[in-house]
Design an enzyme around this catalytic site. Structure first.
Site, PDB file in Angstrom:
ATOM      1  CG  ASP A  49      -2.155   0.823   1.021  1.00 55.74           C
ATOM      2  OD1 ASP A  49      -3.167   0.566   1.678  1.00 55.74           O
ATOM      3  OD2 ASP A  49      -2.099   1.740   0.169  1.00 55.74           O
TER       4      ASP A  49
HETATM    5  C1  GLC Z   1      -4.376   4.221   0.207  1.00 53.74           C
HETATM    6  C2  GLC Z   1      -5.295   3.052   0.305  1.00 53.74           C
HETATM    7  C3  GLC Z   1      -5.307   2.176  -0.915  1.00 53.74           C
HETATM    8  C4  GLC Z   1      -5.118   3.042  -2.155  1.00 53.74           C
HETATM    9  C5  GLC Z   1      -3.712   3.617  -2.082  1.00 53.74           C
HETATM   10  C6  GLC Z   1      -3.395   4.553  -3.254  1.00 53.74           C
HETATM   11  O1  GLC Z   1      -3.762   4.504   1.421  1.00 53.74           O
HETATM   12  O2  GLC Z   1      -5.190   2.229   1.471  1.00 53.74           O
HETATM   13  O3  GLC Z   1      -6.545   1.473  -0.940  1.00 53.74           O
HETATM   14  O4  GLC Z   1      -5.270   2.271  -3.332  1.00 53.74           O
HETATM   15  O5  GLC Z   1      -3.477   4.321  -0.861  1.00 53.74           O
HETATM   16  O6  GLC Z   1      -4.212   5.680  -3.185  1.00 53.74           O
END
Ligand code: GLC
Length: 743
Positions: A275
């Site tokens: 993430d």
């Molecule tokens: C965020 C989320 C994830 C998302 C990523 C990019 O923190 O947890 O679901 O796709 O960052 O935005």
């Protein structure tokens, strides 16, 4: 701190031009001279190995970490294109950055704003899950992106979770079925879905530091099944690891979760990404199976780390050069990324599907999903549907009647061409014969300004008094703590004084209907008994206002069913009854174990406000004639439940028949019942159809850690068929003749 305006990862201009020259020359080589990896007729694995073998160490390293918010760099020498990732689960996100979250200010990045995933889940319609994924896949492709960061397969463990609106629901079987069809819909468009957040992002509060402590059965039977199905049944190409830890290891590079279970047992051949900002160590990420590091920040700031300093960039390269890591570990990471590129025809652009964007067909799909998602929670005295012919005036009340919800949702926001508000939808549907007044009723300012709150309520009450019917569009609005990533809700109450508003309005006009724009769940006890009708509309997307109006006026029969239990009070929910939320000293004890959601309410015999699987219709359905038909061949289902459903009302409607399994005498404890099948069926008035729901071996099994496998024990099982988890209409007992263990 210098701001990062240029990206050290990007090759200086002249160097790229020289490389481009090579690539251009390359491109004109004769077919027989072309490298094998450029030959689309070759098997993928051969193409992968051929290309991998041509890459330098530095080129390989460039492919295992981002070089901007949502890209990895091209390698022109080899014709490797920029790889584009994009949010989000309910529509292709607008362009941001490239090195921050701010809008890039483009004008070609509008996209279809779909209903939220809690809405899609509430349709219980797997064909719509496929259609949903197909819209996202087509739009991702058309926007020139390669990986869309959805679906979210996480289980709703607490209704306070700030992203519960982005989740399908509380049941692993439903989440798995929805995820599989969504992924298939996406990936038929030569783009990769990305199932997230493996293996559990069940709350926002402390998500970056929480260490999940759950027993093996809970992990296997509740939190892993949607991801297992995504890999084994849908062939998902990418997985995003959660920010959370499991037994002390970050999920995105947990040796146990990633190497042993996901890539080992499940046989996952694609790419695991972190993430954004979820990587904190080179060694652990290298050894723990992380294949792509994204969004790493300068520790303690919100600023992007220069991408050469990412954990899997220079430190990894230097570690290999020093002999700390075998190149084989890097090769496996790159190989997985190349598989995704070949699977999405990144090297065969002429073979790629073209995709499409913002089409009427996509908008029609968004509307249909919104219409089928809405859950009629109460309808005393057939207050609904409204009938235009006997309506002269309507008071539409509520800030949510005019509020748009598409943007600003961090990873889930969409820049949409339009978003029909509930007021617009109702005005359009009611036509000019009905006098419609609007009154805000509540506002964000009312959270603190009680004078404002009182004034708005007074105005709304006056409007309601004058009208035949009052429709209050209530709920949440993605503000902080109110269905917003990064911020869990503080309670299940309606904010801004809406409880008082509803109480006052229904006193002024007993024909008051509440429509909830929110994710699950809301505590309604202050007013539920006083009013005749409540419709849960979720976040219904860009056509949501039209969909709400069509349900309210009976053009569409409400056929949604809850995928999360609505408790009478938050403390009835397991994570809160056991005091395990939000965790203690960074550890989150999943003390309820298997008893998540309705399993808990069943086991503890707690009456919910509205049970899992609940939803009313404008018509009625009768179930009859249940037969349990044993399977005929070893590869087919163990049994098939067959039963009839008749529409015994005066209107066409759709019913979601649910099938639960209860094991009479399990060797290990099991929840009282578990969802193992469902089918949505449309019926005209008086029509009767036979429904068949097959049950495979896994439908009877529990995970036995001692046997490290799924055990379906010989013995008696109750097959329960119903309209909700608390409205079982038919049941029969099936005797499983022999015990099997699936490893
Ligand atoms: C965020 C989320 C994830 C998302 C990523 C990019 O923190 O947890 O679901 O796709 O960052 O935005």
């Amino acid at each position: 701190m210098t701001s990062i305006i240029s990206n050290p990862c990007r090759l200086p201009g002249i160097f790229s031009l020289v490389l481009l020259g090579f690539a251009t020359a390359f491109g004109t080589l004769r077919a027989e001279d072309r490298p094998l990896y450029q030959d689309a007729s070759q098997p993928m694995e051969k193409r992968v190995e051929d290309l991998l073998g041509r890459m330098t160490l530095e080129e390989k390293i460039s492919q295992v970490h981002g070089d901007s918010k949502f890209t990895t760099p091209a390698i022109p020498r080899l014709g490797i294109p920029v790889r584009w990732l994009t949010d989000g689960p309910q529509g292709v996100r607008e362009d941001v950055g490239p090195y921050n979250w701010r809008s890039a200010g483009h004008t070609d990045d509008y996209a279809t704003y779909m209903p939220s995933l809690c809405a899609l889940g509430s349709t219980w319609n797997l064909d719509l899950a496929t259609a949903y994924g197909n819209v996202l896949g087509q739009e991702t492709r058309k926007r020139g992106k390669d990986i869309i960061l959805g679906p979210i397969a996480d289980i709703v463990r607490t209704p306070l979770c700030g992203r519960v609106y982005e989740y399908f629901g509380e049941d692993p079987f439903l989440n798995a079925r929805m995820s599989v069809n969504y992924i298939r819909g996406v990936q038929t468009n030569d783009v990769s879905a990305c199932v997230k957040h493996f293996a559990g992002n069940n709350q926002e509060l402390g998500r970056a530091v929480i260490d999940m402590d759950m027993d093996a059965r809970t992990l296997r039977e509740i939190y892993l099944p949607p991801f297992e199905a995504a890999v084994k049944e849908a062939g998902v190409w990418t997985v995003m690891g959660a920010y959370t830890k499991f037994r002390g290891e970050h999920c995105a590079y947990s040796d146990y979760l990633i190497n042993k279970i996901l890539k080992g047992e499940f046989g996952f051949q694609g790419l695991v990404m972190s993430d954004w900002g979820g990587t904190y160590s080179t060694r652990e990420a290298v050894l723990g199976g992380l294949d792509l590091e994204m969004g790493t920040l300068i520790p303690g700031t919100e600023k992007e780390l220069p991408c050469d300093d990412y954990y899997l960039a220079r430190p990894f390269l230097e570690g290999i050069r020093k002999g700390e890591y075998p190149v084989s570990l890097l090769d496996d990471k790159v190989r997985r990324g190349l598989r995704v590129m070949f699977a999405t025809h990144a090297f065969d652009a002429d073979m790629r599907k073209p995709g499409s964007l913002n089409t009427p067909a996509h908008q029609a799909t968004a509307q249909r999903i919104a219409e089928e998602s809405m859950v009629l929670l109460k309808n005393a005295g057939d207050a609904l549907p409204l009938n235009v012919s006997n309506l002269t005036s309507l008071a539409v009340i509520g800030d949510n009647a005019v509020r748009r919800h598409a943007t600003g949702l961090f990873g889930a926001g969409v820049k949409t061409m339009h978003e029909i508000t509930p007021l617009e939808g109702i005005v359009q549907r009611a036509g000019d014969k009905v006098n419609i007044t609007y009154s805000a009723g509540f506002s964000k300012a009312g959270a603190t300004n009680l004078a404002e709150r009182a004034r708005l309520i007074e105005h709304a009450v006056a409007a309601a008094k004058q009208a035949d019917v009052a429709v209050i569009i209530a709920g949440l609005n993605h503000s902080r703590y109110l269905d917003d990533e990064g911020w869990d809700r503080k309670d299940l109450r309606l904010p801004y004084g809406q409880d008082e508003l509803i109480q006052q309005v229904v006193k002024a006009n007993p024909r008051t209907i509440v429509v909830l724009i929110a994710g699950p769940a809301i505590e309604m006890d202050p007013w539920l008994a006083q009013l005749p009708a409540v419709l849960q509309a979720w976040y219904p997307g860009m056509e949501g206002g039209t969909a709400i109006a069509r349900v309210l006026f009976g053009d569409v029969d409400p056929s949604g069913k809850l995928t999360c239990t609505y408790p009478k009070q938050l403390m009835d929910s397991p994570a809160h009854a056991l005091g395990t939320y939000p965790g203690t000293n960074g550890t989150l004890f999943y003390k309820e174990g298997l008893l998540v959601g309705y399993r808990w309410f069943d086991a503890k015999d707690i009456e919910p406000e509205f049970p899992f699987g609940f939803g009313l219709s404008y018509t009625t359905f009768e179930y009859s004639n249940l037969k349990i038909v044993p399977g005929q061949d070893t590869n087919g289902p163990v049994v098939t439940a067959e039963f009839d459903i008749a529409n015994t009302g005066q209107r066409a409607g759709a019913e979601v028949a649910q099938l639960y399994v209860h094991q009479e005498k399990p060797a290990l404890s099991r929840p009282p019942k578990e969802l193992k099948g469902f089918k949505k069926i449309s019926l005209k008035p008086g029509e009767k159809k036979t429904v068949s729901i097959p049950l495979d071996q896994r439908a009877f099994a529990y995970y036995d850690p001692a046997k490290t496998g799924w055990v379906s024990e010989a013995g008696d099982f109750k097959i329960l068929v119903g309209s909700s988890s608390r409205d079982i209409r038919l049941q029969d007992t099936f005797h499983l003749a022999q015990t099997t263990v699936e490893k």
